[in-house]
Design an enzyme around this catalytic site. Structure first.
Site, mmCIF file in Angstrom:
data_model
loop_
_atom_site.group_PDB
_atom_site.id
_atom_site.type_symbol
_atom_site.label_atom_id
_atom_site.label_comp_id
_atom_site.label_asym_id
_atom_site.label_seq_id
_atom_site.Cartn_x
_atom_site.Cartn_y
_atom_site.Cartn_z
ATOM 1 C CG HIS A 25 -1.752 1.063 1.388
ATOM 2 N ND1 HIS A 25 -3.001 1.174 1.114
ATOM 3 C CD2 HIS A 25 -1.671 2.419 1.800
ATOM 4 C CE1 HIS A 25 -3.703 2.372 1.345
ATOM 5 N NE2 HIS A 25 -2.662 3.126 1.663
ATOM 6 C CD GLU A 26 1.764 3.624 3.646
ATOM 7 O OE1 GLU A 26 1.722 4.670 2.944
ATOM 8 O OE2 GLU A 26 0.568 3.575 4.384
ATOM 9 C CG HIS A 83 0.428 6.455 -0.662
ATOM 10 N ND1 HIS A 83 -0.771 6.954 -1.392
ATOM 11 C CD2 HIS A 83 -0.219 5.773 0.371
ATOM 12 C CE1 HIS A 83 -1.751 6.951 -0.294
ATOM 13 N NE2 HIS A 83 -1.600 6.159 0.545
ATOM 14 C CG HIS A 127 0.150 9.056 -6.773
ATOM 15 N ND1 HIS A 127 -0.918 9.458 -6.278
ATOM 16 C CD2 HIS A 127 0.150 9.879 -8.055
ATOM 17 C CE1 HIS A 127 -1.637 10.238 -6.872
ATOM 18 N NE2 HIS A 127 -0.921 10.425 -8.101
#
Length: 671
Positions: free
Chosen positions: A462-463, A466, A469
């Site tokens: 998940h991190e 990010h 991105h």
């Protein structure tokens, strides 16, 4: 005194010189950075030339660079490796930064230039990104109160300053509560736990002996595996009492004052309540749209949870305990049921989910999708647990990625991604980002491999989503770089990247046993993936309840007693008695440590509507690494930051925005 923060950073890739920074360096550097920014902004406001995009908007974008340099480094350390000295600095910096923001917003000559450009926008011949940056700059000024005058402007500045102080104190109270509590384990207590948890408890206690702390990576497994109901209750009550133990670290009054000030701020800006002000710029648009989503999810989730609760209560009684199922029982009996129904447990899975292999897996997935490469490098960092990687593509430098994965008392709880420098191309430069992932995984005994639960591995992915991105951002202006997007869009890349953890091809390559190196057996992998949605009634209820409480706190008048209002909301929606909110008010840092997720905690679910649908785009091709779908994802989502409206970016990638059914199907809750 030589201050390395005020000198050129002669470090790999311009990383902060952490090996030379001392606590006394931060404040002079912060004051100098604010002074530099202020001088640059004063020059823009006083420019005798007529305002242009270049001499006003672009110049403003660059004016805060000295502050970004110093404060980006400071807050990375203050969140992940705090100390009393750094906490004192945070308390000093909060009003300093608030005062600077109020000064910028209240600079009438500056706003007049922005307003003039906004009114003349149709005649300026701006490119799409420039037009977007102009709109966002003007909107940021207006929404911060630039049109207020006199007493109203003064009151807005006071509110902003007070909120910054309250948010800092809320965070520091939590950190202290978490650092001050531990549960010593006797040899018998320890023997009842899986080896991985025993190792983590020993590492957490060090010379003091094995302990359970309030780090999620320790307390949740303890609640899953400890057969001692009294100890489970003790750990659970301490975990859920963070921020409301009374005394100087109690956050309840802070929460009440924060909500009241947010309401007052929204009304000064012409809105009925904080939610209407906050949601105006999000994909959802208004509170009713959010409410409809949350209740569409709540109904099937609650039904599933209530059905599970009956099963767990029967298991509780079969163990000889009278009375109802309690919140400290749920995870224990859920784990027992998972072992029985799926023939798996964390003790079986964790040896195959080594931290080092999962890091390699995340980089490998990113390489297959986006052709990026990573090599570990040596660099000065703020803690020896950190690891640094140079990220490249086709031999060209793309970013620096830093991973700080282990829990420690000086680190705030949770997991997050931040940057110490954002990608941009302002001033003709090609500035690449410095990206930091922070988690709180249990650190093993010295010499032992770090092992993750499947949820831990999901958090790592998940991190890293990010981080992608940020690393793949390709815009000109920093204000629209990377994750500078609508709050209910920011979780799309992170939640989407989680899906690749469940791709069998990835698991076959990287889920290797810590002792033997053997790949995870196919039968075990099948059982693990079949159990991926196990207990989703519970997980969805605790998350959605938090989102509903957050939304209702910010709709209408602020509650005088947030704890009473929390209880009323939970009663209204029929909260199952054996489940608590994932984040109760006194430790709801998403909402009260700052404004980011205030009236916006729903955004995880809103983004999940899209992430399930987005991964379906890969499934439809028959290849989870389909090059053309990955190209579209990067071109229309990951590289564009906030340079266009979030809904338009997603529709360009996928063709349409999905509805709540995609979310429910993804969680196994669809009818």
């Amino acid at each position: 005194m030589t201050n390395p923060l005020l000198e050129p950073w002669d470090t790999p890739f311009g990383l902060p010189p952490f090996d030379r920074i001392e606590d006394d360096h931060w404040k002079p550097a912060a004051e100098a950075a604010i002074a530099q920014a202020r001088a640059a902004i004063e020059a823009i406001a006083a420019d005798p030339e007529a305002p242009t995009f270049a001499n006003t908007i672009a110049a403003l974008e660059m004016a805060d660079e000295p502050m970004g340099r110093v404060f980006g480094a400071f807050y990375a350390v203050a969140s992940a490796d705090s100390s009393p000295a750094l906490q004192a600095l945070q308390r000093d910096f909060a009003p300093m930064l608030s005062a600077h923001t109020s000064w910028v917003i209240g600079n009438r000559a500056l706003f007049d230039r922005v307003e003039a450009l906004w009114q003349a926008r149709e005649t300026l011949d701006l490119g799409d990104e420039e037009a977007r940056v102009l709109m966002l700059t003007h909107r940021r000024f207006v929404r911060a109160g630039a049109r207020l005058e006199g007493a109203q402007a003064e009151r807005m500045a006071e509110i902003r300053a007070r909120l910054s102080v309250l948010g800092t104190q809320f965070t520091q109270n939590l950190l202290k509560d978490e650092a001050d509590w531990s549960l010593p384990l006797s040899p018998g207590d320890l023997a009842a736990l899986p080896e991985g948890l025993r190792s983590a408890a020993r590492a957490a206690g060090g010379d003091k002996g094995p302990i359970i702390t309030l780090s999620r990576s320790l307390v949740v497994p303890f609640l899953q595996y400890s057969p001692d109901r009294a100890l489970r209750r003790k750990a659970f009550e301490a975990w859920t009492a963070r921020g409301m133990n009374g005394g100087e670290t109690d956050n309840r009054a802070i929460a009440a004052e924060t909500l009241k000030l947010r309401e007052e701020r929204a009304k000064l800006l012409g809105h009925d309540d904080y939610a209407s002000w906050k949601l105006e710029t999000e994909m959802a648009g208004n509170a009713q749209a959010v409410r409809e989503l949350l209740h569409a999810v709540w109904t099937p989730a609650r039904a599933a949870a209530n059905a599970d609760a009956q099963i767990y209560e029967e298991m509780l009684h079969a163990d000889g305990h009278d009375g109802p199922l309690e919140p400290w029982d749920w995870r224990y009996y859920a784990e027992a049921r998972r072992r029985a129904e799926h023939e798996i447990d964390d003790g079986t899975l964790k040896p195959y989910l080594q931290l080092d292999r999962m890091i390699e897996a995340a980089f490998s997935v990113a390489h297959r999708l986006f052709r990026i490469e990573a090599r570990e490098i040596e660099a000065p960092l703020y803690h020896p647990d950190c690891r640094t990687f140079e990220v490249t593509r086709n031999g060209e430098h793309l970013a620096v990625f830093i991973g700080d994965w282990f829990a420690r008392p000086s680190k705030r709880s949770g997991a997050w991604c931040t940057t110490m420098r954002d990608q941009h191309r302002m001033g003709g430069r090609d500035v690449r980002p410095l990206v930091l992932n922070v988690c709180n995984f249990a650190k093993p005994d010295a010499g032992e491999p770090a092992l993750l639960s499947f949820d831990d591995a999901r958090t790592l992915f998940h991190e890293f989503g990010h981080a992608l991105h940020q690393m793949l951002s390709d815009v000109t202006y920093e204000s629209v770089s990377g994750t500078s997007v609508a709050r209910d869009f920011v979780e799309l890349p992170s939640q989407l990247f989680e899906h690749w953890l469940e791709v069998p091809k990835v698991l076959r390559e990287f889920a290797l046993h810590a002792d033997t190196g053997a790949p995870m057996p196919e039968a075990l992998m099948d059982r693990m993936l079949a159990a991926a949605n196990f207990d989703q009634g519970f997980a969805t209820v605790e998350q959605t309840a938090s989102a509903i409480v957050d939304l209702e706190f910010h709709c209408g008048p602020a509650p005088a007693d947030p704890m009473q209002r929390q209880a009323e909301i939970l009663e209204e929606i029929g909260m199952p008695r054996a489940i608590t909110m994932r984040h109760a008010t006194p430790h709801f840092a998403h909402v009260f440590a700052g404004d980011g997720y205030a009236a916006g905690y729903y955004s995880y679910l809103w983004s999940e509507m899209m992430d399930a649908d987005a991964f379906e785009a890969f499934r439809e091709t028959g290849d989870p690494f389909d090059p053309e779908t990955a190209r579209r994802l990067e071109a229309h989502v990951l590289s564009r930051g906030g340079s266009e409206e979030a809904g338009l970016l997603y529709e360009r990638f996928r063709g349409a925005t999905p509805n709540v059914e995609a979310l429910l199907r993804g969680r196994g809750l669809a009818a």
